[in-house]
Scaffold this motif. Structure first.
Motif, PDB file in Angstrom:
ATOM      1  N   LEU A 344       0.833  -1.216   0.000  1.00  0.00           N
ATOM      2  CA  LEU A 344       0.000   0.000   0.000  1.00  0.00           C
ATOM      3  C   LEU A 344       0.862   1.259   0.000  1.00  0.00           C
ATOM      4  O   LEU A 344       0.594   2.204  -0.750  1.00  0.00           O
ATOM      5  CB  LEU A 344      -0.921   0.013   1.220  1.00  0.00           C
ATOM      6  N   SER A 351       2.053   6.344  -6.942  1.00  0.00           N
ATOM      7  CA  SER A 351       1.008   7.121  -7.621  1.00  0.00           C
ATOM      8  C   SER A 351       1.374   8.598  -7.703  1.00  0.00           C
ATOM      9  O   SER A 351       0.889   9.315  -8.564  1.00  0.00           O
ATOM     10  CB  SER A 351      -0.338   6.931  -6.922  1.00  0.00           C
ATOM     11  N   VAL A 355       4.995   9.493 -12.299  1.00  0.00           N
ATOM     12  CA  VAL A 355       4.176  10.231 -13.270  1.00  0.00           C
ATOM     13  C   VAL A 355       5.114  11.099 -14.127  1.00  0.00           C
ATOM     14  O   VAL A 355       6.116  11.599 -13.627  1.00  0.00           O
ATOM     15  CB  VAL A 355       3.112  11.111 -12.576  1.00  0.00           C
ATOM     16  N   PRO A 356       4.769  11.254 -15.405  1.00  0.00           N
ATOM     17  CA  PRO A 356       5.700  11.981 -16.282  1.00  0.00           C
ATOM     18  C   PRO A 356       5.570  13.499 -16.165  1.00  0.00           C
ATOM     19  O   PRO A 356       5.268  14.192 -17.139  1.00  0.00           O
ATOM     20  CB  PRO A 356       5.278  11.496 -17.678  1.00  0.00           C
ATOM     21  N   LEU A 357       5.764  14.005 -14.972  1.00  0.00           N
ATOM     22  CA  LEU A 357       5.668  15.453 -14.747  1.00  0.00           C
ATOM     23  C   LEU A 357       6.477  15.808 -13.505  1.00  0.00           C
ATOM     24  O   LEU A 357       6.594  14.993 -12.586  1.00  0.00           O
ATOM     25  CB  LEU A 357       4.195  15.829 -14.518  1.00  0.00           C
TER      26      LEU A 357
ATOM     27  N   ARG B  13      -9.820  -9.332   6.379  1.00  0.00           N
ATOM     28  CA  ARG B  13      -8.652  -8.459   6.295  1.00  0.00           C
ATOM     29  C   ARG B  13      -8.054  -8.432   4.885  1.00  0.00           C
ATOM     30  O   ARG B  13      -7.787  -7.373   4.321  1.00  0.00           O
ATOM     31  CB  ARG B  13      -7.615  -8.945   7.296  1.00  0.00           C
ATOM     32  N   LYS B  14      -7.895  -9.620   4.313  1.00  0.00           N
ATOM     33  CA  LYS B  14      -7.285  -9.734   2.988  1.00  0.00           C
ATOM     34  C   LYS B  14      -8.127  -8.959   1.961  1.00  0.00           C
ATOM     35  O   LYS B  14      -7.579  -8.237   1.111  1.00  0.00           O
ATOM     36  CB  LYS B  14      -7.211 -11.212   2.609  1.00  0.00           C
ATOM     37  N   TYR B  17      -7.623  -5.178   2.314  1.00  0.00           N
ATOM     38  CA  TYR B  17      -6.347  -4.756   1.720  1.00  0.00           C
ATOM     39  C   TYR B  17      -6.443  -4.724   0.195  1.00  0.00           C
ATOM     40  O   TYR B  17      -5.969  -3.798  -0.456  1.00  0.00           O
ATOM     41  CB  TYR B  17      -5.212  -5.678   2.150  1.00  0.00           C
ATOM     42  N   LEU B  20      -8.318  -1.718  -0.953  1.00  0.00           N
ATOM     43  CA  LEU B  20      -7.477  -0.521  -0.825  1.00  0.00           C
ATOM     44  C   LEU B  20      -6.437  -0.452  -1.946  1.00  0.00           C
ATOM     45  O   LEU B  20      -6.226   0.602  -2.556  1.00  0.00           O
ATOM     46  CB  LEU B  20      -6.768  -0.509   0.532  1.00  0.00           C
ATOM     47  N   ILE B  21      -5.806  -1.600  -2.223  1.00  0.00           N
ATOM     48  CA  ILE B  21      -4.800  -1.657  -3.297  1.00  0.00           C
ATOM     49  C   ILE B  21      -5.453  -1.290  -4.634  1.00  0.00           C
ATOM     50  O   ILE B  21      -4.906  -0.511  -5.427  1.00  0.00           O
ATOM     51  CB  ILE B  21      -4.140  -3.059  -3.359  1.00  0.00           C
ATOM     52  N   ILE B  24      -6.096   2.485  -4.822  1.00  0.00           N
ATOM     53  CA  ILE B  24      -4.859   3.257  -5.075  1.00  0.00           C
ATOM     54  C   ILE B  24      -4.385   3.055  -6.518  1.00  0.00           C
ATOM     55  O   ILE B  24      -3.893   3.980  -7.153  1.00  0.00           O
ATOM     56  CB  ILE B  24      -3.755   2.893  -4.060  1.00  0.00           C
ATOM     57  N   LEU B  25      -4.576   1.829  -7.040  1.00  0.00           N
ATOM     58  CA  LEU B  25      -4.183   1.587  -8.438  1.00  0.00           C
ATOM     59  C   LEU B  25      -4.997   2.453  -9.401  1.00  0.00           C
ATOM     60  O   LEU B  25      -4.459   2.998 -10.365  1.00  0.00           O
ATOM     61  CB  LEU B  25      -4.357   0.104  -8.785  1.00  0.00           C
ATOM     62  N   TYR B  27      -6.377   5.306  -8.587  1.00  0.00           N
ATOM     63  CA  TYR B  27      -5.891   6.677  -8.354  1.00  0.00           C
ATOM     64  C   TYR B  27      -4.591   6.915  -9.121  1.00  0.00           C
ATOM     65  O   TYR B  27      -4.406   7.949  -9.765  1.00  0.00           O
ATOM     66  CB  TYR B  27      -5.691   6.890  -6.847  1.00  0.00           C
ATOM     67  N   PHE B  28      -3.715   5.925  -9.062  1.00  0.00           N
ATOM     68  CA  PHE B  28      -2.435   6.006  -9.767  1.00  0.00           C
ATOM     69  C   PHE B  28      -2.646   6.179 -11.271  1.00  0.00           C
ATOM     70  O   PHE B  28      -2.042   7.042 -11.910  1.00  0.00           O
ATOM     71  CB  PHE B  28      -1.606   4.746  -9.457  1.00  0.00           C
ATOM     72  N   ASN B  31      -3.929   9.631 -12.029  1.00  0.00           N
ATOM     73  CA  ASN B  31      -2.842  10.583 -11.820  1.00  0.00           C
ATOM     74  C   ASN B  31      -1.839  10.527 -12.969  1.00  0.00           C
ATOM     75  O   ASN B  31      -1.367  11.562 -13.463  1.00  0.00           O
ATOM     76  CB  ASN B  31      -2.134  10.222 -10.510  1.00  0.00           C
ATOM     77  N   PHE B  32      -1.524   9.307 -13.410  1.00  0.00           N
ATOM     78  CA  PHE B  32      -0.551   9.130 -14.479  1.00  0.00           C
ATOM     79  C   PHE B  32      -1.059   9.762 -15.776  1.00  0.00           C
ATOM     80  O   PHE B  32      -0.360  10.539 -16.425  1.00  0.00           O
ATOM     81  CB  PHE B  32      -0.260   7.640 -14.701  1.00  0.00           C
ATOM     82  N   SER B  35      -1.111  13.564 -15.509  1.00  0.00           N
ATOM     83  CA  SER B  35       0.238  14.149 -15.600  1.00  0.00           C
ATOM     84  C   SER B  35       0.782  14.056 -17.015  1.00  0.00           C
ATOM     85  O   SER B  35       1.439  14.973 -17.499  1.00  0.00           O
ATOM     86  CB  SER B  35       1.196  13.431 -14.663  1.00  0.00           C
ATOM     87  N   PHE B  36       0.503  12.933 -17.682  1.00  0.00           N
ATOM     88  CA  PHE B  36       0.958  12.746 -19.059  1.00  0.00           C
ATOM     89  C   PHE B  36       0.397  13.869 -19.944  1.00  0.00           C
ATOM     90  O   PHE B  36       1.127  14.512 -20.699  1.00  0.00           O
ATOM     91  CB  PHE B  36       0.505  11.374 -19.571  1.00  0.00           C
ATOM     92  N   GLN B  38      -0.834  16.733 -18.931  1.00  0.00           N
ATOM     93  CA  GLN B  38      -0.332  18.025 -18.463  1.00  0.00           C
ATOM     94  C   GLN B  38       1.023  18.323 -19.112  1.00  0.00           C
ATOM     95  O   GLN B  38       1.261  19.441 -19.572  1.00  0.00           O
ATOM     96  CB  GLN B  38      -0.152  17.990 -16.945  1.00  0.00           C
ATOM     97  N   ASN B  39       1.889  17.297 -19.121  1.00  0.00           N
ATOM     98  CA  ASN B  39       3.201  17.449 -19.743  1.00  0.00           C
ATOM     99  C   ASN B  39       3.044  17.762 -21.231  1.00  0.00           C
ATOM    100  O   ASN B  39       3.702  18.641 -21.775  1.00  0.00           O
ATOM    101  CB  ASN B  39       4.021  16.159 -19.543  1.00  0.00           C
TER     102      ASN B  39
END
Lengths: 520, 98
Positions: A344, A351, A355-357, B13-14, B17, B20-21, B24-25, B27-28, B31-32, B35-36, B38-39
Motif C-alpha cells: 500500500l 502514484s 508520473v511523467p511530470l 482483512r485480505k 487490503y 485498498l490496493i 490506489i491503483l 488513483y495512480f 494521476n498518471f 500528468s501525461f 499536463q506534460n
C-alpha cells in the motif's frame, strides 16, 4: 541462488535506475542558482583564498570534491551533478544493504523501491547528497564491529561535518553518545581520534592561511536565514512543525512522501524515548537495541537539515535513514499484514512519483518538448554536455561573446558585477574579467541584501565605483532598469539587451559608452 | 475493540487490503494519465509551433478587424475604450522615443 544474491541484484537495479535517471535528467536542467555555486569549486585551485576571496556556501569538503571532479573533467559543470547522483545512489544502496545484512529485516526487499519512490533522482549538485553518503558509511562501520570500525565511524561522521558544517555540534554529540554506549575497552577512544583527524587537518589549513575569521562568517550564516524569515529559532521550530504537519495530513494523496517522513519521525522518536525511559526494550538483544537507538538518533538529528526548507530532497538525504526502523517496526508489529501494508505504501508513493511530470520529490522531470528539441552547444566548456533550449543557448552564448569581446577590446574594463539571480553569468564573465562581488548572484531582495551585508560587501558601493571610474560592466535584469537609472549616469553609459528567453527572462549589460563604441 | 468486531475484520482483512490496493491503483492510473496530458499541454505551450500559431492567429484577428466599416455604436465604444487605454498608458507613451 540464495536470498542475499537476489537482494543484491534487486538493490543494484535500483542503484542504476536512480543513477542513470539522475544523469539523464540533469542534461535538461537549467538551474543557475544551485549549479552556479560550483564557482567556489572552480576557484578553489586558483590563487584566491577560500572564504576570504570567494564564497563557500556549505562545507569545505563538498567544495573540494567538486573541485577535483571539475579538474578531472576539464571544468564540465555537469560532472558535479554526476557526483551528487553517484553519492545519492550508492548511499541508498548501502542503506538497503545495511537493513538486509546487519538488521536482518526480512522486508528489506521493499526498501530499494520505497527509497526510490520517495525521491527517485538527485535534483541538484548539492552538499546534502554527499553528506547522506558519508553518514551512511559511518553507520555501516558502526554496525560492523571490526578492529578499527569505531575509528572509521568517527572519521566518516567528521567528514560529513566537513560537508555540512552546521552538523558539527550534532556530529560531536553523536560520537560522544556512541562512545558512551560502547565504553567497554580502550579501543572506544578511537572514535574520537577518527573524529578529530579531519577537523584538525581542516583547521590547520585555515590557521596556515589565516582564514578562521572568514570561515566563521560563513559558519554563522544560519543567523541570516532567521533574519530573512524574521523569526527566532524557537519560532522557526514551531513554524516547521506546523507546515510539516499540514503538508503531511492535507496533502496525503497528492504528496504522500511528506506523510512517510512524518511517520519516520514519529516512530524514530518513539524508539529514541523507548530506549532512554522504558525498561522493557523493543528487541531481544542488547546489541540491536543500541543499533536501532543510534540509527534513530542519526535520523532525528538529520531532520535539522530540513528546518529552513521542507524540501523532499533534504528529507531523502538524511531522515530517510529512519525508514529502516519503520520497515522493521511494521515487520515486528504486523507480521501477518506486513506485505499488504508495504505494498500500500509503495503504491501510494508510486502514484505520486511515477508520473511523467515534475513533482516536489523530483523537481526537474523534463517536458516532452525539451526531450525532442533541446540540444548541446560546445561553445562554452562549462556547459558542453547540457541540452538546453535554443533560446536559452542564444542568451548564454551572447553573454560569453560579449564578455570576451569587452575584455579583449576594452583594456580599461577590468571588473564586472552580476546583478542578476543567474550565477551562470558570473561563471562565464569570470573567465575574462575580475569581480569584487562576493556572492555569485545578487538581486535587490532581502535575502541577497542581508547575505551581502553579512560579508561586508556593499553592492551599491560597487555599482557606484563602476559609475565613477567607468572601469566595469554590470549584468542586470531589464526589470531593474528603473533603479539603475538612479545609480548610473546614462550619459556616459549605455545598455545592451540580450534576447528574451523563458528560463532567463530579459537580461542586459550596462557598458561605458567609450567601450561600447569599440565593440560595436 | 470488541472481540466479535475484531474477528469479523480479521476474516475480511485480505479483502479490505485488496480493495485498498485496487483504489490506489485506480488513483495512480488517473494521476498518471492526468500528468501525461499536463506534460503534453505544457510541451505544446512551450513549442515554437505554438508560438507561430499564436502569431498567425493574431495576424488573422488584426486582418479581420481591419475589414469593413464601423457602425456608430462601435465608433462610440472603441473611442471610449481607446481613450481609457491612452490615458492609462500616457506616461509610457510620453517616454517613447520618436
Amino acid at each position: 541462488m540464495n536470498s542475499k544474491k537476489y537482494f543484491l541484484i534487486f538493490n543494484v537495479i535500483f542503484f542504476f535506475l536512480s543513477f542513470i535517471g539522475s544523469v539523464y535528467q540533469s542534461f535538461y536542467i537549467y538551474d543557475p542558482f544551485h549549479w552556479g555555486l560550483a564557482q567556489s569549486s572552480l576557484e578553489l585551485f586558483s590563487s584566491s583564498k577560500p572564504y576570504k576571496d570567494f564564497f563557500i556556501h556549505y562545507g569545505f569538503l563538498y567544495t573540494l570534491t567538486n573541485s577535483i571532479i571539475l579538474e578531472l573533467t576539464n571544468q564540465n559543470l555537469i560532472s558535479t551533478m554526476y557526483l551528487s547522483a553517484f553519492f545519492f545512489s550508492i548511499a541508498n544502496f548501502l542503506l538497503c544493504y545495511i537493513a538486509f545484512e546487519n538488521f536482518k529485516i526480512k522486508a528489506s526487499y521493499f526498501l530499494p523501491i520505497l527509497i526510490f519512490l520517495a525521491h527517485p533522482f538527485a535534483n541538484h549538485p548539492w552538499y546534502n547528497y554527499q553528506f547522506y553518503f558519508l553518514i551512511t558509511v559511518s553507520i555501516y562501520f558502526f554496525l560492523n564491529e571490526k578492529k578499527y570500525s569505531l575509528f572509521f565511524t568517527g572519521l566518516f561522521v567528521s567528514l560529513s561535518c566537513l560537508v555540512y558544517e552546521n552538523f558539527i555540534y550534532l556530529g560531536f554529540i553523536l560520537v560522544s553518545i556512541i562512545f558512551y554506549l560502547k565504553n567497554k575497552t580502550i579501543k572506544s577512544y578511537l572514535i574520537f581520534l577518527g573524529f578529530l583527524i579531519p577537523q584538525l587537518i581542516f583547521h590547520t589549513y585555515l590557521l596556515i592561511y589565516n582564514l578562521h575569521d572568514y570561515w566563521l562568517k560563513t559558519f554563522w550564516l544560519n543567523e541570516i536565514f532567521l533574519k530573512i524569515y524574521d523569526l527566532t529559532f524557537f519560532e522557526l521550530v514551531i513554524r516547521y512543525f506546523e507546515i510539516f504537519l499540514s503538508k503531511s495530513l492535507f496533502s496525503f494523496f497528492t504528496h504522500p512522501y511528506y506523510f512517510l517522513f512524518l511517520l519516520i519521525f514519529v516512530l524514530n522518536f518513539y524508539n529514541f524515548l523507548n530506549f532512554i525511559f522504558v525498561k522493557k526494550k523493543l528487541y531481544t538483544t542488547e546489541k540491536n537495541n543500541i543499533y536501532f537507538f543510534v540509527l534513530s538518533l542519526i535520523c532525528l538529528f538529520t531532520y535539522a537539515s530540513t528546518l529552513h526548507k521542507l524540501n523532499i530532497f533534504r528529507f531523502s538525504t538524511g531522515p530517510i535513514i529512519g525508514i529502516l526502523f519503520l520497515v522493521y517496526f511494521i515487520e515486528q508489529k504486523f507480521p501477518q499484514d506486513k506485505n499488504y501494508i508495504l505494498i500500500l505504501i509503495v503504491l501510494l508513493l508510486g502514484s505520486a512519483s511515477l508520473v511523467p511530470l515534475k513533482q516536489e520529490n523530483n523537481r526537474f522531470f523534463p517536458l516532452f518538448e525539451d526531450l525532442k528539441n533541446n540540444y548541446n552547444s560546445t561553445q562554452i566548456k562549462f556547459f558542453r554536455h547540457q541540452k538546453w533550449r535554443n533560446e536559452t543557448w542564444n542568451v548564454i552564448n551572447a553573454i560569453e561573446n560579449q564578455s570576451k569581446s569587452i575584455a579583449k577590446t576594452c583594456k580599461e574594463i577590468t571588473r564586472f558585477i552580476n546583478y542578476t539571480e543567474d550565477a551562470f553569468i558570473y561563471i562565464i564573465a569570470k573567465q575574462y574579467l575580475d569581480s569584487d562581488q562576493y556572492l555569485f548572484w545578487y538581486q535587490n531582495k532581502k535575502y541577497h541584501k542581508l547575505l551581502s551585508e553579512h560579508f561586508n560587501v556593499e553592492m551599491d558601493e560597487l555599482v557606484n565605483n563602476v559609475n565613477k571610474f567607468e572601469n566595469g560592466i554590470i549584468f542586470f535584469n531589464l526589470k531593474d532598469l528603473n533603479s539603475f537609472k538612479e545609480k548610473i549616469n546614462f550619459s556616459k553609459f549605455s545598455f545592451v539587451e540580450f534576447t528574451y528567453s523563458y528560463q532567463q527572462k530579459r537580461k542586459g549589460i550596462i557598458v561605458p559608452d567609450s567601450c561600447l563604441k569599440k565593440i560595436l | 475493540m470488541p472481540n466479535n468486531i475484531k474477528k469479523a475484520i480479521g476474516g475480511k482483512r485480505k479483502f479490505i487490503y485488496l480493495v485498498l490496493i485496487f483504489i490506489i491503483l485506480i488513483y495512480f492510473s488517473v494521476n498518471f494519465i492526468q500528468s501525461f496530458f499536463q506534460n503534453k499541454v505544457l510541451s505544446i505551450l512551450n513549442s515554437p509551433r505554438f508560438e507561430n500559431f499564436i502569431i498567425l492567429k493574431a495576424e488573422g484577428y488584426l486582418e479581420k478587424l481591419g475589414d469593413g466599416e464601423l457602425t456608430e455604436k462601435e465608433i462610440e465604444y472603441y473611442s471610449n475604450l481607446l481613450n481609457r487605454i491612452n490615458e492609462k498608458f500616457k506616461p509610457v507613451l510620453d517616454k517613447l522615443e520618436n
